[in-house]
Motif scaffolding. Structure first.
Motif, PDB file in Angstrom:
ATOM      1  N   GLU A  33     -73.000  17.168  49.492  1.00 34.67           N
ATOM      2  CA  GLU A  33     -72.109  17.614  48.658  1.00 34.67           C
ATOM      3  C   GLU A  33     -71.800  18.968  48.949  1.00 34.67           C
ATOM      4  OE1 GLU A  33     -74.096  17.148  45.020  1.00 34.67           O
ATOM      5  OE2 GLU A  33     -73.735  14.912  44.819  1.00 34.67           O
ATOM      6  N   LYS A  34     -72.784  19.579  49.321  1.00 40.75           N
ATOM      7  CA  LYS A  34     -72.660  21.280  49.792  1.00 40.75           C
ATOM      8  C   LYS A  34     -71.670  21.233  51.211  1.00 40.75           C
ATOM      9  CE  LYS A  34     -74.304  23.976  48.119  1.00 40.75           C
ATOM     10  NZ  LYS A  34     -73.591  25.048  46.937  1.00 40.75           N
ATOM     11  N   GLU A  35     -71.934  20.194  51.840  1.00 39.15           N
ATOM     12  CA  GLU A  35     -71.009  20.089  53.113  1.00 39.15           C
ATOM     13  C   GLU A  35     -69.665  20.246  52.696  1.00 39.15           C
ATOM     14  OE1 GLU A  35     -68.620  17.801  55.947  1.00 39.15           O
ATOM     15  OE2 GLU A  35     -70.063  16.612  54.328  1.00 39.15           O
ATOM     16  N   GLN A  36     -69.308  19.325  51.537  1.00 39.95           N
ATOM     17  CA  GLN A  36     -68.014  19.069  51.110  1.00 39.95           C
ATOM     18  C   GLN A  36     -67.463  20.300  50.366  1.00 39.95           C
ATOM     19  OE1 GLN A  36     -65.913  16.270  51.773  1.00 39.95           O
ATOM     20  NE2 GLN A  36     -64.345  17.632  50.992  1.00 39.95           N
ATOM     21  N   THR A  37     -68.442  20.977  49.853  1.00 35.40           N
ATOM     22  CA  THR A  37     -68.090  22.254  49.352  1.00 35.40           C
ATOM     23  C   THR A  37     -67.665  23.430  50.137  1.00 35.40           C
ATOM     24  OG1 THR A  37     -69.341  22.138  47.270  1.00 35.40           O
ATOM     25  CG2 THR A  37     -68.704  24.282  47.679  1.00 35.40           C
ATOM     26  N   LEU A  38     -68.330  23.307  51.362  1.00 37.64           N
ATOM     27  CA  LEU A  38     -68.068  24.431  52.381  1.00 37.64           C
ATOM     28  C   LEU A  38     -66.630  24.046  53.235  1.00 37.64           C
ATOM     29  CD1 LEU A  38     -71.507  24.747  53.951  1.00 37.64           C
ATOM     30  CD2 LEU A  38     -70.211  26.649  52.726  1.00 37.64           C
ATOM     31  N   VAL A  39     -66.328  22.493  53.202  1.00 42.91           N
ATOM     32  CA  VAL A  39     -65.242  22.233  53.824  1.00 42.91           C
ATOM     33  C   VAL A  39     -64.106  22.621  53.039  1.00 42.91           C
ATOM     34  CG1 VAL A  39     -63.807  20.343  54.472  1.00 42.91           C
ATOM     35  CG2 VAL A  39     -66.236  20.380  55.065  1.00 42.91           C
ATOM     36  N   ASP A  40     -64.203  22.596  51.617  1.00 42.71           N
ATOM     37  CA  ASP A  40     -63.091  22.940  50.680  1.00 42.71           C
ATOM     38  C   ASP A  40     -62.813  24.512  50.830  1.00 42.71           C
ATOM     39  OD1 ASP A  40     -62.782  20.468  49.856  1.00 42.71           O
ATOM     40  OD2 ASP A  40     -64.226  20.512  48.225  1.00 42.71           O
ATOM     41  N   LEU A  41     -64.217  25.012  50.966  1.00 45.96           N
ATOM     42  CA  LEU A  41     -64.182  26.687  51.082  1.00 45.96           C
ATOM     43  C   LEU A  41     -63.208  27.303  52.190  1.00 45.96           C
ATOM     44  CD1 LEU A  41     -67.416  27.796  49.688  1.00 45.96           C
ATOM     45  CD2 LEU A  41     -65.291  28.353  48.719  1.00 45.96           C
ATOM     46  N   GLU A  42     -63.471  26.409  53.482  1.00 47.65           N
ATOM     47  CA  GLU A  42     -62.961  26.593  54.663  1.00 47.65           C
ATOM     48  C   GLU A  42     -61.432  26.345  54.592  1.00 47.65           C
ATOM     49  OE1 GLU A  42     -64.156  28.049  57.395  1.00 47.65           O
ATOM     50  OE2 GLU A  42     -65.982  28.289  56.741  1.00 47.65           O
ATOM     51  N   LEU A  43     -61.092  25.217  53.845  1.00 47.75           N
ATOM     52  CA  LEU A  43     -59.465  24.994  53.861  1.00 47.75           C
ATOM     53  C   LEU A  43     -58.963  25.848  52.826  1.00 47.75           C
ATOM     54  CD1 LEU A  43     -59.902  21.174  53.472  1.00 47.75           C
ATOM     55  CD2 LEU A  43     -59.112  22.357  55.600  1.00 47.75           C
ATOM     56  N   ASN A  44     -59.731  26.255  51.923  1.00 46.03           N
ATOM     57  CA  ASN A  44     -58.999  27.391  50.933  1.00 46.03           C
ATOM     58  C   ASN A  44     -58.724  28.813  51.594  1.00 46.03           C
ATOM     59  OD1 ASN A  44     -58.826  25.461  48.757  1.00 46.03           O
ATOM     60  ND2 ASN A  44     -60.669  25.901  48.257  1.00 46.03           N
ATOM     61  N   PHE A  45     -59.645  29.165  52.314  1.00 45.99           N
ATOM     62  CA  PHE A  45     -59.986  30.374  53.051  1.00 45.99           C
ATOM     63  C   PHE A  45     -58.824  30.387  54.178  1.00 45.99           C
ATOM     64  CE2 PHE A  45     -61.186  33.130  56.691  1.00 45.99           C
ATOM     65  CZ  PHE A  45     -61.095  34.221  56.071  1.00 45.99           C
ATOM     66  N   ASP A  52     -63.598  23.780  64.018  1.00 47.77           N
ATOM     67  CA  ASP A  52     -65.026  23.974  64.554  1.00 47.77           C
ATOM     68  C   ASP A  52     -66.059  23.955  63.548  1.00 47.77           C
ATOM     69  OD1 ASP A  52     -64.027  23.787  67.125  1.00 47.77           O
ATOM     70  OD2 ASP A  52     -64.201  25.709  67.535  1.00 47.77           O
ATOM     71  N   ARG A  53     -65.670  24.657  62.644  1.00 47.69           N
ATOM     72  CA  ARG A  53     -66.806  24.958  61.430  1.00 47.69           C
ATOM     73  C   ARG A  53     -66.721  23.684  60.615  1.00 47.69           C
ATOM     74  NH1 ARG A  53     -66.050  31.020  58.601  1.00 47.69           N
ATOM     75  NH2 ARG A  53     -66.277  32.101  60.441  1.00 47.69           N
ATOM     76  N   ILE A  54     -65.639  23.048  60.406  1.00 45.41           N
ATOM     77  CA  ILE A  54     -65.813  21.848  59.547  1.00 45.41           C
ATOM     78  C   ILE A  54     -66.345  20.868  60.222  1.00 45.41           C
ATOM     79  CG2 ILE A  54     -64.271  19.865  58.740  1.00 45.41           C
ATOM     80  CD1 ILE A  54     -62.049  22.120  57.944  1.00 45.41           C
ATOM     81  N   LEU A  55     -66.347  20.687  61.409  1.00 44.51           N
ATOM     82  CA  LEU A  55     -67.123  19.905  62.421  1.00 44.51           C
ATOM     83  C   LEU A  55     -68.584  20.013  62.304  1.00 44.51           C
ATOM     84  CD1 LEU A  55     -64.494  19.263  65.279  1.00 44.51           C
ATOM     85  CD2 LEU A  55     -65.114  17.623  63.394  1.00 44.51           C
TER      86      LEU A  55
END
Length: 476
Positions: A146-158, A41-44
């Motif tokens: 770019e920030k959206e991709q960063t947030l997606v990476d953070l979500e995946l890492n978290f 949901d967050r990534i979407l």
């Protein structure tokens, strides 16, 4: 516990146990699915914001190319949607991405402000500002992507460690579930085997016991049934039924034995009666003739013999009172008195209260006969025979005593062993060698009163013999 209760307990417990296992497996899967859904949901949402930013930029470009009310309304609609998404992005803030979310939100606000500046510059006709702000908006849109991709990476890492943990826990729980299902299946099989054996084994033992009993072996021991269910009730009922049948058969055997003994006495009496009516008539004629001739003793003796024979020839299977037996004993003594004269004395100690006691016919005479023939016959004088009758609390005590030659211990024991048919051969001519007569009396007493240990014999050689009866109270 009944078999039905066992089934009602075992089956629901098994179902509940399996449901608990499936519930935990389901909860684990649900937890993993919920975590995955939150992450997606967050990534979407991030992707939707990025896409909406690009849509806003395109709608702004369309308005710039063709400024009219339709393109302006379309731009304002997309701008309103982006405002809502920008307001909701705060919900995704957490400790690990708080700064990035704040920057992302600020970028969105900056992008919206730049779009508004482009519209304002266009309306004012300021071409330089319009071009500048539009160029800045494009750059900001690129930063947002770019920030959206960063947030997606953070979500995946978290969520990756959490996801890995959930997957590992799920695997362990699945393995545990498989193990528990296997163990439950094995336990169910063992319980089913135990339950079936608790039913079939006792029934099998009962069947084998029934086969032995069907062959007439009533002494077969019953297998113990430890369970407290219908099988126990069936076993106890079957055992009680067999005991009842055995007791009934024993009573029938005793009845047959009693009839045999009575028939034996009747046969002996028949062997001796030789036309009893002729004999009675002859004795009566002799008695009357003796009375006419003045031979009173001869007349009395003849009457006693006649009464004795008449009593001996009666139905032996019908009981008599103790009073009748004592009268018969007196008649017998009168006859023996004529033979022994003053050599013998007959003493009776009788309680009147005991005379209504019921007793088998011809009980006392065989004992008296033994006392005369085998006890005092060889005494020159001083012979005494005593009959004592007393009524006590729960029985009538009868004793017949003589002061004759007595008997040894082996003979005394042989007389009391009613299961033996014969008296030892070396005692056939001395002491109380009564053979079947005495034992017949003892056995008939036990059969008549349906009890044992009614007879006792006390005797010592050269000191005499006492035969004692303890008769349970039984009156007419």
């Amino acid at each position: 516990m009944t078999i039905r209760t066992k089934l009602f307990i075992f089956i629901p417990l098994l179902v509940i146990f399996l449901n608990i296992i499936f519930f935990f497996i389901f909860q684990s899967s649900k937890q993993m699915q919920d975590s995955y859904n939150v992450m997606m949901d967050r990534i979407l949402d991030y992707k939707e914001i990025t896409d909406e930013t690009n849509v806003n930029l395109r709608s702004l470009n369309q308005y710039l190319v063709s400024p009219n009310e339709r393109t302006l309304n379309d731009f304002n609609q997309h701008k309103h949607t982006l405002d809502e998404l920008q307001a909701n992005v705060v919900q995704h803030s957490s400790d690990n991405n708080n700064l990035e979310i704040t920057n992302f939100k600020n970028m969105l606000r900056t992008f919206i402000e730049q779009e508004e500046a482009v519209i304002q510059a266009l309306e004012q006709g300021n071409l330089d500002d319009y071009t500048y702000y539009y160029s800045e908006a494009e750059k900001t849109a690129q930063y947002i992507k770019e920030k959206e991709q960063t947030l997606v990476d953070l979500e995946l890492n978290f969520y990756q460690p959490l996801y890995n943990k959930i997957v590992a826990d799920s695997k362990q729980l699945n393995q545990l579930g498989i193990t528990l299902i296997f163990a439950t299946t094995l336990l169910s099989i063992l319980i089913a085997i135990g339950l079936s054996r608790s039913i079939t084994n006792p029934i099998g033992r009962l069947v084998r016991t029934a086969k032995h009993i069907a062959k007439g072996n009533f002494s077969t021991s019953f297998p113990p049934v430890k369970t407290n269910d219908e099988i126990r009730i069936l076993s106890d009922t079957f055992q009680q039924m067999v005991e009842n049948i055995h007791n009934l058969m024993q009573k029938n055997i005793e009845s047959v034995e009693k009839d045999r003994l009575v028939k034996e006495l009747e046969l002996k009496a028949l062997q001796n009666q030789i036309n009893p009516h002729f004999l009675f008539n002859t004795l009566n004629v002799i008695s009357q003739l003796a009375f006419i001739e003045g031979a009173d003793k001869t007349s009395d003796l003849t009457v006693s013999v006649s009464n004795l024979l008449r009593y001996n020839l009666r139905k032996l299977d019908k009981p008599v009172t103790l009073a009748e037996e004592l009268n018969h004993a007196r008649e017998y003594f009168i006859i023996q008195k004529a033979r022994f004269r003053d050599r013998v004395q007959f003493i009776t100690e009788i309680e009147e209260a005991a005379l209504k006691q019921v007793i088998p016919c011809l009980t006392l005479q065989p004992i008296l006969e033994n006392a005369f023939v085998h006890g005092i016959e060889h005494l020159e004088d001083g012979a005494v025979i005593t009959i004592c009758v007393k009524k006590q609390a729960d029985h009538v005590f009868v004793s017949i005593a003589d002061n004759g030659v007595g008997m040894d211990e082996e003979m005394r024991q042989a007389l009391l062993r009613l299961d033996e048919k014969e008296i030892p051969a070396n005692h056939s001519t001395a002491g109380h060698t009564t053979g079947l007569g005495t034992k017949n009396v003892f056995k008939r007493l036990e059969l008549f009163y349906e009890k044992t240990n009614l007879v006792n014999i006390k005797s010592k050689q050269k000191q005499g013999t006492v035969v004692e009866f303890r008769l349970p109270l039984k009156t007419v």
